[in-house]
Design a protein around this motif. Structure first.
Motif, mmCIF file in Angstrom:
data_model
loop_
_atom_site.group_PDB
_atom_site.id
_atom_site.type_symbol
_atom_site.label_atom_id
_atom_site.label_comp_id
_atom_site.label_asym_id
_atom_site.label_seq_id
_atom_site.Cartn_x
_atom_site.Cartn_y
_atom_site.Cartn_z
ATOM 1 N N GLU A 54 -5.680 -1.763 5.774
ATOM 2 C CA GLU A 54 -4.352 -2.250 5.437
ATOM 3 C C GLU A 54 -4.364 -2.888 4.059
ATOM 4 O O GLU A 54 -5.328 -3.535 3.671
ATOM 5 N N LYS A 55 -3.255 -2.694 3.352
ATOM 6 C CA LYS A 55 -3.088 -3.360 2.061
ATOM 7 C C LYS A 55 -2.750 -4.820 2.329
ATOM 8 O O LYS A 55 -1.979 -5.126 3.238
ATOM 9 N N PRO A 56 -3.292 -5.718 1.511
ATOM 10 C CA PRO A 56 -2.942 -7.128 1.705
ATOM 11 C C PRO A 56 -1.470 -7.344 1.353
ATOM 12 O O PRO A 56 -0.936 -6.726 0.442
ATOM 13 N N ASN A 57 -0.848 -8.205 2.103
ATOM 14 C CA ASN A 57 0.551 -8.558 1.867
ATOM 15 C C ASN A 57 0.645 -9.319 0.542
ATOM 16 O O ASN A 57 -0.073 -10.297 0.333
ATOM 17 N N PRO A 58 1.518 -8.878 -0.407
ATOM 18 C CA PRO A 58 1.582 -9.535 -1.718
ATOM 19 C C PRO A 58 1.980 -11.008 -1.638
ATOM 20 O O PRO A 58 1.499 -11.824 -2.415
ATOM 21 N N VAL A 59 2.833 -11.350 -0.693
ATOM 22 C CA VAL A 59 3.249 -12.750 -0.539
ATOM 23 C C VAL A 59 2.060 -13.592 -0.099
ATOM 24 O O VAL A 59 1.809 -14.674 -0.638
ATOM 25 N N VAL A 60 1.316 -13.086 0.866
ATOM 26 C CA VAL A 60 0.135 -13.814 1.351
ATOM 27 C C VAL A 60 -0.895 -13.927 0.229
ATOM 28 O O VAL A 60 -1.491 -14.989 0.029
ATOM 29 N N SER A 61 -1.077 -12.857 -0.522
ATOM 30 C CA SER A 61 -2.030 -12.892 -1.636
ATOM 31 C C SER A 61 -1.645 -13.951 -2.655
ATOM 32 O O SER A 61 -2.504 -14.685 -3.152
ATOM 33 N N ARG A 62 -0.357 -14.025 -2.994
ATOM 34 C CA ARG A 62 0.105 -15.045 -3.954
ATOM 35 C C ARG A 62 -0.112 -16.455 -3.396
ATOM 36 O O ARG A 62 -0.509 -17.360 -4.130
#
Length: 139
Positions: free
Chosen positions: A5-13
């Protein structure tokens, strides 16, 4: 075979922001643990008072992020300033970092109106004008 799965951009930020916050807290702790003589020496080497250095450290590593964007909005080549006026640029970074008009600046930069309004609030405006740099560009 598993699907990655691709990491969620919001979670990454959020993770990145938290990581930066932790790093900043460590820097503040290190600064507080440093004795006054060494801290004063470092401030002096940077050509500022210990109080200014402490204020800059407390503001964090992104306190002057508006300056490159403002320079670009004004059509000023930051790389050229680095070559011709490095101490002036460093002072402009200090002034920007300690600025109390971040909301106005960010709003004007986002709206593309910074070149028309920066002189109303930017503490670097006199420096920009004295260097003959305040030639607004089309945004």
């Amino acid at each position: 075979m598993t699907v990655q799965e691709k990491p969620n951009p919001v979670v990454s930020r959020m993770v990145d922001s938290f990581s930066e916050w932790l790093k900043h807290r460590r820097e503040l702790r290190e600064m507080r643990e440093m004795d006054a003589v060494n801290f004063g020496r470092i401030a002096s080497e940077l050509r500022m008072s210990a109080g200014e250095l402490e204020a800059l450290v407390q503001k964090g590593p992104h306190a002057a992020d508006e300056l490159p964007r403002m320079l670009m909005a004004l059509g000023i080549d930051e790389a050229d300033l680095v070559r011709t006026e490095p101490l002036v640029l460093r002072d402009m970074e200090r002034v920007c970092a300690l600025c109390n008009h971040k909301r106005e600046c960010d709003r004007d930069l986002a709206a593309g109106t910074a070149a028309a309004h920066y002189e109303e609030y930017c503490a670097n405006a006199p420096t920009i004008d004295s260097l003959g740099l305040g030639q607004p560009s089309k945004q």
